[in-house]
Design a protein around this motif. Sequence first.
Motif, PDB file in Angstrom:
ATOM      1  N   LEU A   1      -3.397   2.547  -3.360  1.00 40.02           N
ATOM      2  CA  LEU A   1      -2.679   3.826  -3.266  1.00 40.02           C
ATOM      3  C   LEU A   1      -3.622   4.894  -2.727  1.00 40.02           C
ATOM      4  O   LEU A   1      -4.815   4.893  -3.034  1.00 40.02           O
ATOM      5  CB  LEU A   1      -2.164   4.270  -4.641  1.00 40.02           C
ATOM      6  CG  LEU A   1      -0.942   3.551  -5.179  1.00 40.02           C
ATOM      7  CD1 LEU A   1      -0.750   3.858  -6.665  1.00 40.02           C
ATOM      8  CD2 LEU A   1       0.293   3.951  -4.396  1.00 40.02           C
ATOM      9  N   PHE A   2      -3.024   5.801  -1.943  1.00 37.72           N
ATOM     10  CA  PHE A   2      -3.779   6.912  -1.381  1.00 37.72           C
ATOM     11  C   PHE A   2      -2.986   8.204  -1.527  1.00 37.72           C
ATOM     12  O   PHE A   2      -1.765   8.194  -1.569  1.00 37.72           O
ATOM     13  CB  PHE A   2      -4.048   6.682   0.117  1.00 37.72           C
ATOM     14  CG  PHE A   2      -4.898   5.487   0.387  1.00 37.72           C
ATOM     15  CD1 PHE A   2      -6.284   5.587   0.382  1.00 37.72           C
ATOM     16  CD2 PHE A   2      -4.317   4.259   0.650  1.00 37.72           C
ATOM     17  CE1 PHE A   2      -7.073   4.481   0.629  1.00 37.72           C
ATOM     18  CE2 PHE A   2      -5.097   3.142   0.904  1.00 37.72           C
ATOM     19  CZ  PHE A   2      -6.475   3.246   0.886  1.00 37.72           C
ATOM     20  N   GLN A   3      -3.716   9.296  -1.562  1.00 32.33           N
ATOM     21  CA  GLN A   3      -3.131  10.629  -1.544  1.00 32.33           C
ATOM     22  C   GLN A   3      -3.432  11.230  -0.174  1.00 32.33           C
ATOM     23  O   GLN A   3      -4.561  11.133   0.316  1.00 32.33           O
ATOM     24  CB  GLN A   3      -3.744  11.496  -2.640  1.00 32.33           C
ATOM     25  CG  GLN A   3      -3.220  12.910  -2.661  1.00 32.33           C
ATOM     26  CD  GLN A   3      -3.942  13.761  -3.703  1.00 32.33           C
ATOM     27  OE1 GLN A   3      -4.973  13.382  -4.232  1.00 32.33           O
ATOM     28  NE2 GLN A   3      -3.386  14.908  -3.980  1.00 32.33           N
ATOM     29  N   VAL A   4      -2.413  11.829   0.436  1.00 34.01           N
ATOM     30  CA  VAL A   4      -2.558  12.411   1.769  1.00 34.01           C
ATOM     31  C   VAL A   4      -2.171  13.886   1.707  1.00 34.01           C
ATOM     32  O   VAL A   4      -1.169  14.245   1.089  1.00 34.01           O
ATOM     33  CB  VAL A   4      -1.645  11.700   2.793  1.00 34.01           C
ATOM     34  CG1 VAL A   4      -1.793  12.314   4.175  1.00 34.01           C
ATOM     35  CG2 VAL A   4      -1.926  10.212   2.831  1.00 34.01           C
TER      36      VAL A   4
ATOM     37  N   ASP B   1       2.483   4.668  -9.069  1.00 36.95           N
ATOM     38  CA  ASP B   1       1.601   4.172 -10.106  1.00 36.95           C
ATOM     39  C   ASP B   1       1.295   2.709  -9.781  1.00 36.95           C
ATOM     40  O   ASP B   1       2.171   1.986  -9.309  1.00 36.95           O
ATOM     41  CB  ASP B   1       2.318   4.292 -11.455  1.00 36.95           C
ATOM     42  CG  ASP B   1       1.412   4.032 -12.616  1.00 36.95           C
ATOM     43  OD1 ASP B   1       1.111   2.846 -12.867  1.00 36.95           O
ATOM     44  OD2 ASP B   1       1.000   5.001 -13.280  1.00 36.95           O
ATOM     45  N   TYR B   2       0.093   2.290 -10.045  1.00 36.91           N
ATOM     46  CA  TYR B   2      -0.260   0.899  -9.771  1.00 36.91           C
ATOM     47  C   TYR B   2       0.636  -0.086 -10.522  1.00 36.91           C
ATOM     48  O   TYR B   2       0.844  -1.213 -10.072  1.00 36.91           O
ATOM     49  CB  TYR B   2      -1.733   0.638 -10.103  1.00 36.91           C
ATOM     50  CG  TYR B   2      -2.669   1.092  -9.010  1.00 36.91           C
ATOM     51  CD1 TYR B   2      -2.789   0.365  -7.830  1.00 36.91           C
ATOM     52  CD2 TYR B   2      -3.424   2.256  -9.152  1.00 36.91           C
ATOM     53  CE1 TYR B   2      -3.638   0.785  -6.814  1.00 36.91           C
ATOM     54  CE2 TYR B   2      -4.276   2.676  -8.141  1.00 36.91           C
ATOM     55  CZ  TYR B   2      -4.374   1.935  -6.980  1.00 36.91           C
ATOM     56  OH  TYR B   2      -5.216   2.352  -5.972  1.00 36.91           O
ATOM     57  N   SER B   3       1.177   0.322 -11.650  1.00 34.69           N
ATOM     58  CA  SER B   3       2.039  -0.573 -12.421  1.00 34.69           C
ATOM     59  C   SER B   3       3.311  -0.968 -11.666  1.00 34.69           C
ATOM     60  O   SER B   3       3.973  -1.938 -12.031  1.00 34.69           O
ATOM     61  CB  SER B   3       2.409   0.076 -13.762  1.00 34.69           C
ATOM     62  OG  SER B   3       3.249   1.208 -13.545  1.00 34.69           O
ATOM     63  N   GLU B   4       3.636  -0.248 -10.598  1.00 30.59           N
ATOM     64  CA  GLU B   4       4.819  -0.585  -9.800  1.00 30.59           C
ATOM     65  C   GLU B   4       4.591  -1.833  -8.946  1.00 30.59           C
ATOM     66  O   GLU B   4       5.546  -2.410  -8.438  1.00 30.59           O
ATOM     67  CB  GLU B   4       5.182   0.588  -8.877  1.00 30.59           C
ATOM     68  CG  GLU B   4       5.633   1.824  -9.612  1.00 30.59           C
ATOM     69  CD  GLU B   4       5.920   2.970  -8.670  1.00 30.59           C
ATOM     70  OE1 GLU B   4       6.784   2.810  -7.775  1.00 30.59           O
ATOM     71  OE2 GLU B   4       5.284   4.035  -8.819  1.00 30.59           O
TER      72      GLU B   4
ATOM     73  N   ILE C   1       0.856  -1.184   0.000  1.00 34.91           N
ATOM     74  CA  ILE C   1       0.000   0.000   0.000  1.00 34.91           C
ATOM     75  C   ILE C   1       0.894   1.235   0.000  1.00 34.91           C
ATOM     76  O   ILE C   1       1.843   1.330   0.777  1.00 34.91           O
ATOM     77  CB  ILE C   1      -0.919   0.009   1.236  1.00 34.91           C
ATOM     78  CG1 ILE C   1      -1.755  -1.282   1.271  1.00 34.91           C
ATOM     79  CG2 ILE C   1      -1.812   1.245   1.239  1.00 34.91           C
ATOM     80  CD1 ILE C   1      -2.502  -1.505   2.553  1.00 34.91           C
ATOM     81  N   GLY C   2       0.591   2.187  -0.859  1.00 32.74           N
ATOM     82  CA  GLY C   2       1.364   3.423  -0.931  1.00 32.74           C
ATOM     83  C   GLY C   2       0.543   4.623  -0.500  1.00 32.74           C
ATOM     84  O   GLY C   2      -0.659   4.701  -0.776  1.00 32.74           O
ATOM     85  N   TYR C   3       1.215   5.533   0.194  1.00 31.90           N
ATOM     86  CA  TYR C   3       0.613   6.809   0.588  1.00 31.90           C
ATOM     87  C   TYR C   3       1.489   7.917   0.025  1.00 31.90           C
ATOM     88  O   TYR C   3       2.651   8.058   0.425  1.00 31.90           O
ATOM     89  CB  TYR C   3       0.530   6.930   2.119  1.00 31.90           C
ATOM     90  CG  TYR C   3      -0.564   6.117   2.738  1.00 31.90           C
ATOM     91  CD1 TYR C   3      -1.796   6.691   3.063  1.00 31.90           C
ATOM     92  CD2 TYR C   3      -0.383   4.765   3.007  1.00 31.90           C
ATOM     93  CE1 TYR C   3      -2.804   5.937   3.637  1.00 31.90           C
ATOM     94  CE2 TYR C   3      -1.392   4.009   3.583  1.00 31.90           C
ATOM     95  CZ  TYR C   3      -2.600   4.597   3.893  1.00 31.90           C
ATOM     96  OH  TYR C   3      -3.595   3.850   4.464  1.00 31.90           O
TER      97      TYR C   3
END
Length: 162
Positions: free
Chosen positions: A134-137, A126-129, A86-88
């Motif tokens: 993924l979320f934006q904070v 990017d989801y391709s990674e 999961i990325g933020y």
Amino acid sequence: MIEIIIFIGLQGAGKSTFYRTHFAETHALVSKDLMRNNKRPARRQAFLIAEHLKAGTSLVVDNTNPTRGDRQDIIEIAPDYQAKIIGYYFDSQIADCLTRNRQREGKARVPDYALYMTRNKLVPPDYSEGFHRLFQVKIAENPGTFEIHPWVQEEKLGPESI
């Protein structure tokens, strides 16, 4: 399911505060900031991530992680442990980050040029990674609070918006 949470953003964007307010009770912390005397922090980071995953512990990687390559080194560890990635992405203005950084003391404060260097390398995730979510904070107007939004893949955030 075990999670590897990867923070992405400039120094002073609120990443460490976000960890303390949202994940400190449930996720271990791995940060190169805690490895200042280590000659090979990337190697040590990979070791610590693997150790937490072996133990079944979810974790947060609290670094700037500005490039795909920085993130890929972390993401490549996950499949061996069936960990969810999961990325933020911390969306911030450089002027705000500079102000917050100048309020830091000791080793927590980085030179101004370090923020500009990070901004120049910063590539939004990017989801391709290999991210599962993924979320934006953004730091909210109320002190110590954050706005969290699901990532919109079409968004083109980067140095020009910072």
